[in-house]
Design an enzyme around this catalytic site. Structure first.
Site, PDB file in Angstrom:
ATOM      1  N   ARG A 231     -48.929 -16.364 -21.143  1.00  0.00           N
ATOM      2  CA  ARG A 231     -48.692 -17.245 -21.889  1.00  0.00           C
ATOM      3  C   ARG A 231     -47.144 -17.533 -21.580  1.00  0.00           C
ATOM      4  NH1 ARG A 231     -52.874 -19.693 -21.315  1.00  0.00           N
ATOM      5  NH2 ARG A 231     -54.384 -19.918 -22.982  1.00  0.00           N
ATOM      6  N   GLU A 260     -45.120 -26.342 -22.650  1.00  0.00           N
ATOM      7  CA  GLU A 260     -45.786 -27.188 -21.853  1.00  0.00           C
ATOM      8  C   GLU A 260     -46.231 -28.477 -22.129  1.00  0.00           C
ATOM      9  OE1 GLU A 260     -49.013 -24.592 -20.115  1.00  0.00           O
ATOM     10  OE2 GLU A 260     -47.578 -23.017 -19.707  1.00  0.00           O
ATOM     11  N   HIS A 278     -48.381 -24.255 -14.287  1.00  0.00           N
ATOM     12  CA  HIS A 278     -49.528 -23.600 -14.881  1.00  0.00           C
ATOM     13  C   HIS A 278     -50.704 -23.823 -13.952  1.00  0.00           C
ATOM     14  CE1 HIS A 278     -51.442 -22.267 -18.920  1.00  0.00           C
ATOM     15  NE2 HIS A 278     -51.986 -21.495 -17.625  1.00  0.00           N
TER      16      HIS A 278
END
Length: 312
Positions: A231, A260, A278
């Site tokens: 994360r 993000e 991601h």
């Protein structure tokens, strides 16, 4: 049979939305312009929530859903779910573990290769026509280097096995020492000092926020590279940018970021960083399995069967 009312807290792919729509009355909270109005209208009837691993379900929202029974997370991470609150209120939580382990571990291994061998820079070098003027500069080998895994869970172990196959020595740090054949470091700083590549594979959430800070990066040192597929919140992004700019560490390979999809311009300007959007679990096969678990967990709950992958 009546369809169950469900609240959707994230943008979801069609291959998940279609079976959800077939079994539930889905209310799109994520895209709703008037979220308060939507909650006032449908909140009292909502029995399920579907959300992504990176989305957040604040208690203030859940308190407006008196009939809520289950939250199904499309992802392995559930740091956006107030699990203790859910336990206290009898709300079940599920996620999608295991099915994405191998793809995320592949991504971590790829980032190690991309940063050590400078493969992204080499690709740009070739496309720019620079090879016609001379050879690409030498990079660094993996064999004999040391990988430090932060968090030796399912994904951490899968990463360790891949890097071991590259001839790397494996070290790890976590809450407890495990019965594995790899070296245990009793602190994160000690792990960073031992590692050439520090690979972050621990859960997100408040307990690990900015776990990788300036002190850890300094311990990793000028020959070290940070890899993060966990994360974005686990890494102090401002400290990382400073470390990359000042040569405190050699480089970084990141698949996740603090805010993000916003990535700081200063980070994107770091030539010694490889940045991915991601995509750790981003394969057709894995996302289909994740979607299946979301749908089947909901179906199991509402039919009175045991949950497939319960968190609580």
């Amino acid at each position: 049979m009546d369809k169950t009312p469900a609240l959707i807290l994230a943008p979801l792919p069609d291959f998940l939305m279609q079976p959800l729509l077939a079994a539930h009355v889905c209310h799109d909270y994520f895209h709703a312009q008037d979220k308060a109005g939507l909650l006032a209208q449908v909140g009292p009837e909502i029995r399920a929530i579907v959300m992504a691993g990176g989305s957040v379900a604040p208690v203030a929202l859940l308190e407006q859903l008196p009939k809520l029974e289950i939250m199904s997370v499309f992802g392995v991470g559930y740091d956006g779910v107030p699990v203790d609150w859910c336990k206290a209120h009898g709300i079940r939580v599920t996620n999608t573990p295991d099915v994405l382990t191998e793809d995320v571990a592949d991504t971590a291994s790829a980032l190690v290769l991309m940063t050590s061998r400078r493969l992204v820079a080499a690709n740009r070098f070739l496309h720019a026509g620079s090879w016609l003027k001379g050879a690409f500069p030498l990079a660094h080998a993996l064999h004999g280097k040391r990988a430090g895994i932060v968090g030796l869970g399912r994904i951490g172990k899968a990463i360790a096995r891949r890097l071991e196959a590259h001839g790397m020595q494996i070290y790890y740090h976590g809450r407890t020492r495990q019965e594995v054949g790899w070296e245990y470091a009793d602190s994160l700083v000690a792990l960073a000092q031992a590692a050439d590549f520090l690979v972050v594979a621990c859960p997100g959430g408040a307990a690990t926020k900015h776990l990788i800070n300036a002190e850890v990066l300094a311990a990793l040192g000028a020959k070290g590279t940070l890899i993060n597929i966990a994360r974005g919140s686990v890494v102090d992004e401002a400290a990382l940018i400073t470390a990359l700019q000042n040569g405190t560490i050699r480089g970084a390979g990141l698949d996740v970021f603090e805010n993000e999809p916003q990535v700081p311009e200063a980070l994107m300007q770091c030539e010694n960083a490889v940045l991915l959007p991601h995509l750790g679990s981003g394969t057709h096969e894995t996302r289909a399995e994740m979607a299946r678990l979301v749908v089947e967990n909901l179906a199991a709950h509402f039919s009175g069967a045991a949950l497939l992958t319960p968190v609580c």
